[in-house]
Design a protein around this motif. Structure first.
Motif, PDB file in Angstrom:
ATOM      1  N   LEU A   1      -7.937  -8.307  10.036  1.00 36.86           N
ATOM      2  CA  LEU A   1      -7.770  -9.528   9.251  1.00 36.86           C
ATOM      3  C   LEU A   1      -7.768  -9.036   7.763  1.00 36.86           C
ATOM      4  O   LEU A   1      -8.421  -8.238   7.348  1.00 36.86           O
ATOM      5  N   ASN A   2      -7.283 -10.014   7.039  1.00 37.29           N
ATOM      6  CA  ASN A   2      -7.287 -10.241   5.544  1.00 37.29           C
ATOM      7  C   ASN A   2      -6.809  -8.441   4.901  1.00 37.29           C
ATOM      8  O   ASN A   2      -7.308  -8.180   4.007  1.00 37.29           O
ATOM      9  N   VAL A   3      -5.869  -7.792   5.707  1.00 45.36           N
ATOM     10  CA  VAL A   3      -5.354  -6.799   4.858  1.00 45.36           C
ATOM     11  C   VAL A   3      -4.485  -6.979   3.883  1.00 45.36           C
ATOM     12  O   VAL A   3      -4.003  -8.135   3.432  1.00 45.36           O
ATOM     13  N   GLU A   4      -4.238  -6.087   3.091  1.00 49.89           N
ATOM     14  CA  GLU A   4      -3.165  -6.022   1.824  1.00 49.89           C
ATOM     15  C   GLU A   4      -1.792  -6.291   2.551  1.00 49.89           C
ATOM     16  O   GLU A   4      -1.513  -5.686   3.641  1.00 49.89           O
ATOM     17  N   PRO A   5      -1.192  -7.489   2.079  1.00 45.08           N
ATOM     18  CA  PRO A   5      -0.017  -7.981   2.468  1.00 45.08           C
ATOM     19  C   PRO A   5       1.157  -6.955   2.454  1.00 45.08           C
ATOM     20  O   PRO A   5       1.123  -6.288   1.499  1.00 45.08           O
ATOM     21  N   ARG A   6       2.015  -6.732   3.497  1.00 43.55           N
ATOM     22  CA  ARG A   6       2.968  -5.730   3.642  1.00 43.55           C
ATOM     23  C   ARG A   6       4.535  -6.067   3.986  1.00 43.55           C
ATOM     24  O   ARG A   6       4.473  -7.164   4.840  1.00 43.55           O
ATOM     25  N   TYR A   7       5.444  -5.570   3.655  1.00 41.35           N
ATOM     26  CA  TYR A   7       6.809  -6.022   3.884  1.00 41.35           C
ATOM     27  C   TYR A   7       7.676  -4.708   4.520  1.00 41.35           C
ATOM     28  O   TYR A   7       7.419  -3.645   3.881  1.00 41.35           O
ATOM     29  N   ASP A   8       8.369  -4.695   5.633  1.00 43.10           N
ATOM     30  CA  ASP A   8       9.020  -3.672   6.097  1.00 43.10           C
ATOM     31  C   ASP A   8      10.423  -4.210   6.641  1.00 43.10           C
ATOM     32  O   ASP A   8      10.412  -5.382   7.157  1.00 43.10           O
ATOM     33  N   GLN A   9      11.318  -3.335   6.615  1.00 45.08           N
ATOM     34  CA  GLN A   9      12.719  -3.642   7.250  1.00 45.08           C
ATOM     35  C   GLN A   9      13.158  -2.393   7.631  1.00 45.08           C
ATOM     36  O   GLN A   9      13.442  -1.407   6.938  1.00 45.08           O
ATOM     37  N   VAL A  10      13.802  -2.394   8.617  1.00 45.22           N
ATOM     38  CA  VAL A  10      14.329  -1.309   9.542  1.00 45.22           C
ATOM     39  C   VAL A  10      15.520  -1.720  10.221  1.00 45.22           C
ATOM     40  O   VAL A  10      15.742  -2.756  10.661  1.00 45.22           O
ATOM     41  N   LYS A  11      16.371  -0.673  10.259  1.00 47.18           N
ATOM     42  CA  LYS A  11      17.656  -0.803  10.930  1.00 47.18           C
ATOM     43  C   LYS A  11      17.725  -0.197  12.238  1.00 47.18           C
ATOM     44  O   LYS A  11      16.988   0.873  12.633  1.00 47.18           O
ATOM     45  N   ILE A  12      18.194  -0.947  13.124  1.00 44.59           N
ATOM     46  CA  ILE A  12      18.380  -0.632  14.707  1.00 44.59           C
ATOM     47  C   ILE A  12      19.665   0.110  14.805  1.00 44.59           C
ATOM     48  O   ILE A  12      20.829  -0.427  14.820  1.00 44.59           O
ATOM     49  N   ASP A  13      19.513   1.090  15.412  1.00 48.65           N
ATOM     50  CA  ASP A  13      20.448   2.169  15.838  1.00 48.65           C
ATOM     51  C   ASP A  13      21.002   1.663  17.434  1.00 48.65           C
ATOM     52  O   ASP A  13      20.241   1.876  18.393  1.00 48.65           O
ATOM     53  N   ARG A  14      21.949   0.812  17.394  1.00 51.33           N
ATOM     54  CA  ARG A  14      22.652   0.205  18.640  1.00 51.33           C
ATOM     55  C   ARG A  14      22.769   1.191  19.586  1.00 51.33           C
ATOM     56  O   ARG A  14      22.746   0.976  21.000  1.00 51.33           O
ATOM     57  N   GLU A  15      23.092   2.308  19.380  1.00 51.99           N
ATOM     58  CA  GLU A  15      23.602   3.486  20.386  1.00 51.99           C
ATOM     59  C   GLU A  15      22.163   3.687  21.225  1.00 51.99           C
ATOM     60  O   GLU A  15      22.413   4.115  22.323  1.00 51.99           O
ATOM     61  N   LYS A  16      21.022   3.601  20.626  1.00 52.92           N
ATOM     62  CA  LYS A  16      19.777   4.020  21.031  1.00 52.92           C
ATOM     63  C   LYS A  16      19.483   3.295  22.070  1.00 52.92           C
ATOM     64  O   LYS A  16      18.750   3.429  23.106  1.00 52.92           O
ATOM     65  N   GLY A  17      20.203   1.946  22.071  1.00 49.60           N
ATOM     66  CA  GLY A  17      19.802   0.858  23.069  1.00 49.60           C
ATOM     67  C   GLY A  17      20.702   0.632  24.076  1.00 49.60           C
ATOM     68  O   GLY A  17      21.001  -0.334  24.760  1.00 49.60           O
ATOM     69  N   ASP A  18      21.891   1.711  24.285  1.00 47.68           N
ATOM     70  CA  ASP A  18      22.983   1.582  25.128  1.00 47.68           C
ATOM     71  C   ASP A  18      22.351   1.968  26.557  1.00 47.68           C
ATOM     72  O   ASP A  18      22.314   3.149  26.912  1.00 47.68           O
ATOM     73  N   ASN A  19      22.318   1.067  27.621  1.00 46.54           N
ATOM     74  CA  ASN A  19      21.849   1.262  28.726  1.00 46.54           C
ATOM     75  C   ASN A  19      20.493   1.930  29.003  1.00 46.54           C
ATOM     76  O   ASN A  19      20.093   2.721  29.774  1.00 46.54           O
TER      77      ASN A  19
END
Length: 242
Positions: free
Chosen positions: A126-144
């Motif tokens: 609780l009550n951690v310092e707020p943070r923001y993150d954004q990451v790109k998904i490599d669609r090929e890694k989720g292929d089947n």
């Protein structure tokens, strides 16, 4: 022995505000179902469509892990931590709101709708310092196969959150069989079908259906249609604050 709870897409809460069309897997805002308040620490799973040029004005959050997954289009995010970012389909956004954040989210297009999932989890710190993150998904890694999106660890693939939770996604050809092994014994697993259809243990799941599973360590799935896509959320059923 596993226990399951099925949430068919058509049974979700629904709010149509004109500019916002939102389906709620769990109780949210004006939708309240005492049997659907959460699944373990998974508190909110909203399936949103926002009209072109519209969005959510600046508003506060605290002590929640918030994950946004654009499915079509893109969002403009702005917050009081100094971020102004565009988050598009193929990316995920994470905020640990901790001690408090103000943010806004708007459709990046003036005329085309944006579709995205908004997911909230209770944090284990609780009550951690707020943070923001954004990451790109490599669609090929989720292929089947399943691709990790979220974990508790900063060094692993995808982003991380303040919770012993893991998210995976994958898109599968017809009749592909695969398994998911739960990360922690006391966790539960919530399956959410993004498109297409799957079966697990004799249960058919279609687009936007959700299935919560507790007790089982290994989940066996089979895709039934071309390019069927699923999101798997492995979450604690009881929150232990650290």
């Amino acid at each position: 022995m596993s226990n399951t709870i099925l949430h068919k897409a058509a049974t979700r809460g629904h709010a149509d505000h004109g500019w916002l069309d939102s389906y709620h897997s769990f109780s949210f805002a004006g939708y309240y179902n005492p049997e659907r308040t959460q699944f373990g620490v998974l508190r909110v799973l909203n399936d949103d469509m926002v009209a072109g040029g519209r969005g959510f004005g600046s508003h506060p959050h605290d002590n929640m892990e918030i994950i946004s997954i654009p499915l079509e289009g893109s969002l403009v995010h702005e917050d009081n931590m100094g971020h102004k970012e565009v988050v598009s389909a193929g990316e995920i956004q994470v905020m640990s709101t901790g001690s408090g954040v103000f943010h806004s989210e708007y459709n990046n297009s003036p005329d085309k709708p944006v579709k995205f999932l908004q997911i909230w989890l209770f944090p284990n710190k609780l009550n951690v310092e707020p943070r923001y993150d954004q990451v790109k998904i490599d669609r090929e890694k989720g292929d089947n196969q399943l691709q990790q999106l979220i974990s508790p660890y900063r060094s692993e693939e995808g982003s991380w959150i303040y919770q012993d939770a893991w998210f995976f996604s994958g898109h599968f050809d017809t009749d592909k069989e695969f398994t998911y092994e739960k990360k922690k014994g006391e966790n539960g697993v919530y399956l959410f079908v993004l498109k297409g259809s799957f079966t697990t243990d004799g249960q058919k799941l279609e687009s936007r259906d959700g299935l919560g599973i507790t007790g089982s360590g290994v989940i066996r799935l089979k895709s039934l249609e071309p390019d069927s896509e699923i999101l798997i959320m492995d979450v604690p059923m009881e929150n232990k604050i650290k």
